[in-house]
Design an enzyme around this catalytic site. Structure first.
Site, mmCIF file in Angstrom:
data_model
loop_
_atom_site.group_PDB
_atom_site.id
_atom_site.type_symbol
_atom_site.label_atom_id
_atom_site.label_comp_id
_atom_site.label_asym_id
_atom_site.label_seq_id
_atom_site.Cartn_x
_atom_site.Cartn_y
_atom_site.Cartn_z
ATOM 1 N N GLY A 83 -35.922 42.833 -37.202
ATOM 2 C CA GLY A 83 -36.635 43.910 -36.529
ATOM 3 C C GLY A 83 -35.677 44.965 -36.038
ATOM 4 C CG ASN A 85 -41.148 51.644 -20.630
ATOM 5 O OD1 ASN A 85 -40.078 51.873 -20.070
ATOM 6 N ND2 ASN A 85 -41.205 51.012 -21.783
ATOM 7 C CB SER A 90 -40.520 55.047 -21.786
ATOM 8 O OG SER A 90 -41.785 55.503 -22.228
ATOM 9 C CB SER A 91 -39.599 51.765 -25.914
ATOM 10 O OG SER A 91 -40.171 50.973 -24.891
ATOM 11 N N GLY A 111 -34.851 48.097 -35.092
ATOM 12 C CA GLY A 111 -35.130 49.445 -34.633
ATOM 13 C C GLY A 111 -33.894 49.981 -33.950
ATOM 14 C CE LYS A 115 -34.860 46.083 -20.773
ATOM 15 N NZ LYS A 115 -34.402 45.671 -22.115
ATOM 16 C CE LYS A 155 -41.644 48.957 -30.526
ATOM 17 N NZ LYS A 155 -41.226 49.679 -29.316
ATOM 18 C CD GLU A 184 -42.247 46.218 -26.922
ATOM 19 O OE1 GLU A 184 -41.872 45.098 -27.306
ATOM 20 O OE2 GLU A 184 -41.469 47.064 -26.425
ATOM 21 C CG ASN A 206 -38.865 48.101 -19.325
ATOM 22 O OD1 ASN A 206 -38.149 49.091 -19.471
ATOM 23 N ND2 ASN A 206 -38.613 46.947 -19.924
#
Length: 315
Positions: free
Chosen positions: A7, A186, A247-248, A9, A178, A76, A260, A182
């Site tokens: 994965g 995020n 953010s992702s 990315g 974390k 993900k 996510e 997030n």
């Protein structure tokens, strides 16, 4: 060492590319667009110290994990079980697996899928894909990983590749820390379509972020998780250390992909319900991102509001 990134990315490409730079045999299992670019021109790593082109293997085939010393599992959170099933038949008996994913329960979910131990880790890196086979590094690049067979040796190899790794038995608390960060950043970045350093300057936003942190902390405490006393200071510091970072979740929405969010604010909402803690601000952010997902998928784009009918009331 033979290392496979499942994965690949932005996070997987950065860690894999940095390890390949110092001579490790690295294979990236990635999307076709990245595989084609990497096979043709190598992986481009853009850092503050310049642009580096790294030669390494890339494939779409999960069977590439066969014979690996270490698999960095970077998919993900929504794809953990599905991706785990694709690599399970090909894993060697001594292959170590590290979960480099957002959320707090991926290692546990992956271990259940594979029927073997998986080391949870906490990733601290700001990176994004600037194009096919091109990763742009914005800052940091370290890991905390829980103890496991061979992990001290792997940690030394990573550290020698300018990827500092700490082996620690306190990963659960670090994962939750974390997660809280997030949850605070995020969704707001995704909804506002703004980088961290911009939206935190808006009046009222820090207060909302503090509400998010307080809800997360209450849920963590009720779940037996010890968070650091300076958690709010750690959260606020991100706006300075990653000022220009989107953010992702924002990047997923921009690409029209599922986010996510169910494993970030959504996890806190679900866990809060299980332990009897109300999480209204996290719930609001969750629902707003889900609505943005619906809009990004094109649902409702053919909708046109009805024209107002002319009034026939006497003037």
């Amino acid at each position: 060492m033979k290392i496979v990134v499942m994965g690949a990315g932005a996070v997987g490409c950065y860690f894999g590319g940095m390890l390949a730079r110092v001579g490790h045999e690295v294979t990236l299992v990635a999307r076709p667009v990245h595989v084609e670019a990497i096979r043709r021109e190598g992986l481009v790593i853009e850092r503050a110290d310049g642009i580096h082109r790294v030669s390494l293997a890339a494939t779409e085939d999960p069977a590439a994990v066969a014979g690996a010393d270490l698999v960095l599992f970077c998919v993900k959170s929504t794809d953990t079980e599905i991706a785990g099933e694709t690599i399970r038949p090909h894993l060697g008996p001594s292959t170590a697996i590290w979960s480099l994913q957002n959320g707090v329960d991926n290692a546990e979910r992956l271990a259940a899928t594979l029927g073997r131990p998986v080391s949870a880790s906490v990733v601290y890196v700001a990176a994004g894909m600037a194009g096919p086979g091109h990763v742009r590094h914005h800052g940091r690049g370290e890991l905390i990983v829980e103890p496991g067979p061979g992990n001290e040796d792997f940690a030394a190899a990573f550290t020698a590749a300018a990827l500092p790794v700490t082996v620690s038995g306190e990963v659960a608390g670090a994962l939750w820390t974390k997660l809280v960060i997030n949850c605070a950043y995020n969704a707001i970045s995704a909804i506002a379509e703004l980088p961290y350093g911009v939206f935190v300057a808006e009046p009222g936003v820090p207060d909302m972020m503090r509400d998010v942190v307080d809800e997360c902390s209450a849920v963590a405490s009720a779940s037996g998780i010890l968070l650091p006393d300076d958690l709010w200071e750690k959260v606020r510091a991100i706006a300075s250390t990653m000022e220009g970072q989107m953010s992702s979740t924002a990047m997923d929405l921009a690409r029209g992909r599922p986010t996510e969010i169910d494993h970030l604010n959504g996890y806190v909402v679900a866990r809060g319900a299980a332990v009897g803690i109300a999480t209204p601000v996290n719930r609001a952010l969750l629902l707003l991102v889900k609505l943005r997902e619906t809009a990004a998928a094109g649902v409702g784009r053919s909708f046109r509001p009805a024209r107002p009918r002319p009034s026939h009331r006497p003037s």
